[in-house]
Design a protein around this motif. Sequence first.
Motif, PDB file in Angstrom:
ATOM      1  N   GLU A   5       0.831  -1.207   0.000  1.00  0.00           N
ATOM      2  CA  GLU A   5       0.000   0.000   0.000  1.00  0.00           C
ATOM      3  C   GLU A   5       0.861   1.251   0.000  1.00  0.00           C
ATOM      4  O   GLU A   5       1.575   1.537   0.956  1.00  0.00           O
ATOM      5  CB  GLU A   5      -0.920  -0.010   1.230  1.00  0.00           C
ATOM      6  N   ASN A   6       0.837   1.963  -1.142  1.00  0.00           N
ATOM      7  CA  ASN A   6       1.548   3.242  -1.308  1.00  0.00           C
ATOM      8  C   ASN A   6       3.017   3.155  -0.880  1.00  0.00           C
ATOM      9  O   ASN A   6       3.520   4.013  -0.158  1.00  0.00           O
ATOM     10  CB  ASN A   6       0.851   4.358  -0.508  1.00  0.00           C
ATOM     11  N   SER A   8       7.036   3.324  -1.075  1.00  0.00           N
ATOM     12  CA  SER A   8       8.142   4.017  -1.746  1.00  0.00           C
ATOM     13  C   SER A   8       9.431   3.381  -1.262  1.00  0.00           C
ATOM     14  O   SER A   8       9.542   2.998  -0.094  1.00  0.00           O
ATOM     15  CB  SER A   8       8.136   5.509  -1.421  1.00  0.00           C
ATOM     16  N   GLU A  19       5.119   5.539  -4.175  1.00  0.00           N
ATOM     17  CA  GLU A  19       3.691   5.407  -3.822  1.00  0.00           C
ATOM     18  C   GLU A  19       3.006   4.343  -4.670  1.00  0.00           C
ATOM     19  O   GLU A  19       1.957   4.574  -5.283  1.00  0.00           O
ATOM     20  CB  GLU A  19       2.982   6.763  -3.954  1.00  0.00           C
ATOM     21  N   ALA A  20       3.628   3.178  -4.725  1.00  0.00           N
ATOM     22  CA  ALA A  20       3.128   2.080  -5.561  1.00  0.00           C
ATOM     23  C   ALA A  20       2.260   1.136  -4.741  1.00  0.00           C
ATOM     24  O   ALA A  20       2.525   0.897  -3.563  1.00  0.00           O
ATOM     25  CB  ALA A  20       4.305   1.315  -6.165  1.00  0.00           C
ATOM     26  N   SER A  21       1.224   0.605  -5.373  1.00  0.00           N
ATOM     27  CA  SER A  21       0.309  -0.310  -4.676  1.00  0.00           C
ATOM     28  C   SER A  21       0.016  -1.529  -5.553  1.00  0.00           C
ATOM     29  O   SER A  21      -0.099  -1.416  -6.781  1.00  0.00           O
ATOM     30  CB  SER A  21      -1.013   0.391  -4.335  1.00  0.00           C
ATOM     31  N   GLU A  55       8.518   4.210   2.773  1.00  0.00           N
ATOM     32  CA  GLU A  55       7.198   4.767   3.116  1.00  0.00           C
ATOM     33  C   GLU A  55       6.146   3.757   2.693  1.00  0.00           C
ATOM     34  O   GLU A  55       6.397   2.879   1.877  1.00  0.00           O
ATOM     35  CB  GLU A  55       6.957   6.101   2.383  1.00  0.00           C
ATOM     36  N   GLY A  56       4.928   3.918   3.236  1.00  0.00           N
ATOM     37  CA  GLY A  56       3.849   2.984   2.937  1.00  0.00           C
ATOM     38  C   GLY A  56       4.002   1.722   3.777  1.00  0.00           C
ATOM     39  O   GLY A  56       4.853   1.648   4.661  1.00  0.00           O
ATOM     40  N   SER A 235       6.125   2.668 -10.481  1.00  0.00           N
ATOM     41  CA  SER A 235       4.731   2.324 -10.156  1.00  0.00           C
ATOM     42  C   SER A 235       4.508   0.830 -10.380  1.00  0.00           C
ATOM     43  O   SER A 235       5.291   0.157 -11.043  1.00  0.00           O
ATOM     44  CB  SER A 235       3.762   3.150 -11.009  1.00  0.00           C
TER      45      SER A 235
END
Length: 540
Positions: A5-6, A8, A19-21, A55-56, A235
């Motif tokens: 989830e989101n 980085s 911010e990849a999901s 992050e995420g 992404s």
Amino acid sequence: MIRLENISKQNGHHLLFVEASASLLRGEKAGLVGPNGAGKSTLFRMMTGEESPDEGQVSVDRGLTIGYFDQDVGEMAGRSAVAEVMEGAGPVSVVAAELKDLEAAMADPDRADEMEEIVERYGEAQARFEELDGYALDGRAREVLAGLNFTAEMMDGDVANLSGGWKMRVALARILLMRPDVMLLDEPSNHLDLESLIWLEQFLRGYDGALMMTSHDRAFMNRIVNKIVEIDAGSLNSYTGDYEFYEAQRAQAEKQQQAQFERQQAMLAKEIAFIERFKARASHAAQVQSRVKKLEKIDRVEPPRRRQSIAFDFPPAPRSGEDVVTLKGVSKGYGARSIYDGLDFQVRRRERWCVMGVNGAGKSTLLKLVAGASEPDAGAVALGASVKMGYFAQHAMELLEGERTVFETLEDSFPQAGQGSLRNLAGCFGFSGDDIEKPCRVLSGGEKARLVMAKMLYDPPNFLVLDEPTNHLDIATKQMLISALAEYEGAMLFVSHDRHFLAALSNRVLELTPDGVHSYGGGYVEYVARTGHEAPGLRD
């Protein structure tokens, strides 16, 4: 089951994810794709908890068992292949180890005063072992190893005596025997022959857990996955379907984005032309201001990102005579083992023979005999008139000089060629920018294979002898090679476990079996249709 989830992630100065999901759900079999260095292995390590995103978050369902196979198999020694595989079988292997310790404790006279507790614990462990079907574990481990083409001798011998490729198979077998809730497989199709590859394909299709894998073998991926997760410039994009569907969808999306971009560019050009034409006229001031504000508010359509596509055009090869190579009465053996006994075989101009056979059938031996890398014990191997041969073998990669750069290696081979010509050649085979200054000692297996291929094909021979030319090559480079060889007008004799390569390039099949040598007119596709199997070792 597993959700990203989101996330980085940065590796040094290299941004891998922004911010990849993505997610891997129960029952999904996903192929993970992306260029080399995009972050596929990093993504796997984040899913197993070995690494964390900057992050995420990565969410994994409670109690989920994950089996992760990668190319770094570690040290293996002191145990048989069967014992090494059973060691990784999850909870049952822990109970098996406890039973072994308890059996040693029961035989230890110094622990006689603990015997009652030891026997009681042994009974509990034995019940748990039965519950986990532990007594069938040895048989199941041998079944998996047999599927990956291990002989009984190899299964029971010290794993330290196996080559790196066979140790990879042991590590893979360990994950397959474990049957976790989720399998993460990083290039499981590397180092496998065609029979093992097809067995693994069937195993994974029958596996009821979730799967995410990378593979450079598009046929293998197409038959297993029902979803593609693509890493593209930081992404994660998900597509429902196999690899072929993903390629078609991606091409269509890029075409639509290009059309949108071009339409918007035409509209912007028209608006800017109006503003430039009338900006000095007071009578049009309101219209000009209105259009300037309109342009400021427009969401700009980006052109599709151009993936690096490499193409190689063969310079025309000199024409050979009609008879390219002839083997008459050839016999070859190693020690007491006979590989060929009185073999007659001929390759004629423009024929493309693929050689099929199980491990040890003599595929590489045949190519070595034809290439002159090995002498027959009896009989003769004769090249035809005006034949110029190019021979690609795995050992050729070991002959590259470690301290010479990619460019220097090409320059050494073709001192008369211009710098621009050699740079173009390097670019065709995936060496662009600073890559051509890399010394050969730091090149990956795939890079070494591409460099050897570039050296062989620049001044083209009219007879190509290729022993597993697609090992280590990614899907894009394989496709480039297939496209180039499809236009090639010389003769070919090759061994490959890549069915896409076999189907695209062969027009003759030579099958090596214990019953003898069989030849088939028509290529690999016709061979499969006529015989009903995809490889000789798969006969019922």
